[in-house]
Design an enzyme around this catalytic site. Structure first.
Site, PDB file in Angstrom:
ATOM      1  N   TYR A  78       0.842  -1.191   0.000  1.00  0.00           N
ATOM      2  CA  TYR A  78       0.000   0.000   0.000  1.00  0.00           C
ATOM      3  C   TYR A  78       0.879   1.244   0.000  1.00  0.00           C
ATOM      4  CZ  TYR A  78      -3.823  -3.143   0.761  1.00  0.00           C
ATOM      5  OH  TYR A  78      -4.723  -4.148   0.591  1.00  0.00           O
ATOM      6  N   ASP A  79       0.695   2.098  -1.018  1.00  0.00           N
ATOM      7  CA  ASP A  79       1.478   3.329  -1.123  1.00  0.00           C
ATOM      8  C   ASP A  79       0.767   4.467  -0.395  1.00  0.00           C
ATOM      9  OD1 ASP A  79      -0.621   4.112  -2.766  1.00  0.00           O
ATOM     10  OD2 ASP A  79       0.525   3.890  -4.611  1.00  0.00           O
ATOM     11  N   SER A  80       1.365   5.649  -0.473  1.00  0.00           N
ATOM     12  CA  SER A  80       0.818   6.794   0.271  1.00  0.00           C
ATOM     13  C   SER A  80      -0.587   7.169  -0.198  1.00  0.00           C
ATOM     14  CB  SER A  80       1.752   7.995   0.181  1.00  0.00           C
ATOM     15  OG  SER A  80       1.937   8.369  -1.166  1.00  0.00           O
ATOM     16  N   ALA A  91      -2.875   5.125  -1.387  1.00  0.00           N
ATOM     17  CA  ALA A  91      -3.780   4.114  -0.821  1.00  0.00           C
ATOM     18  C   ALA A  91      -4.003   4.375   0.668  1.00  0.00           C
ATOM     19  CB  ALA A  91      -3.210   2.713  -1.037  1.00  0.00           C
TER      20      ALA A  91
END
Length: 85
Positions: free
Chosen positions: A39-41, A43
């Site tokens: 999960y990136d920023s 998300a």
């Protein structure tokens, strides 16, 4: 108001950002980092927004950046819920 659980957070994570095929749904996600979960920023921002709407709490960006794992997020949200009840 109900508390946020790891299982309800898992459902929200999948709703907001999906999951890749390598993710095992039975994995204990509480201690894995959001990075390890893929999960990136963006998300995480969507996750925070969804949690805010469902649980009536506010998670600012600085606090969100400090929360490395789903377990951290659950503790943080439930702490906020305890303060308002």
């Amino acid at each position: 108001m109900s508390q946020l659980t790891i299982e309800s957070l898992r459902t929200i994570l999948v709703e907001v950002a999906g999951q890749d095929d390598s993710f095992d749904a039975d994995t204990d996600i509480a201690t894995l980092t959001f990075d390890e979960l893929g999960y990136d920023s963006l998300a995480l921002m969507e996750l925070a927004s969804t949690v805010e709407k469902r649980f009536g709490v506010e998670i600012d960006e600085e606090e969100l950046a400090k929360l490395a794992t789903p377990g951290d997020l659950v503790l943080f949200v439930n702490g906020m819920l305890a303060e308002v009840s």
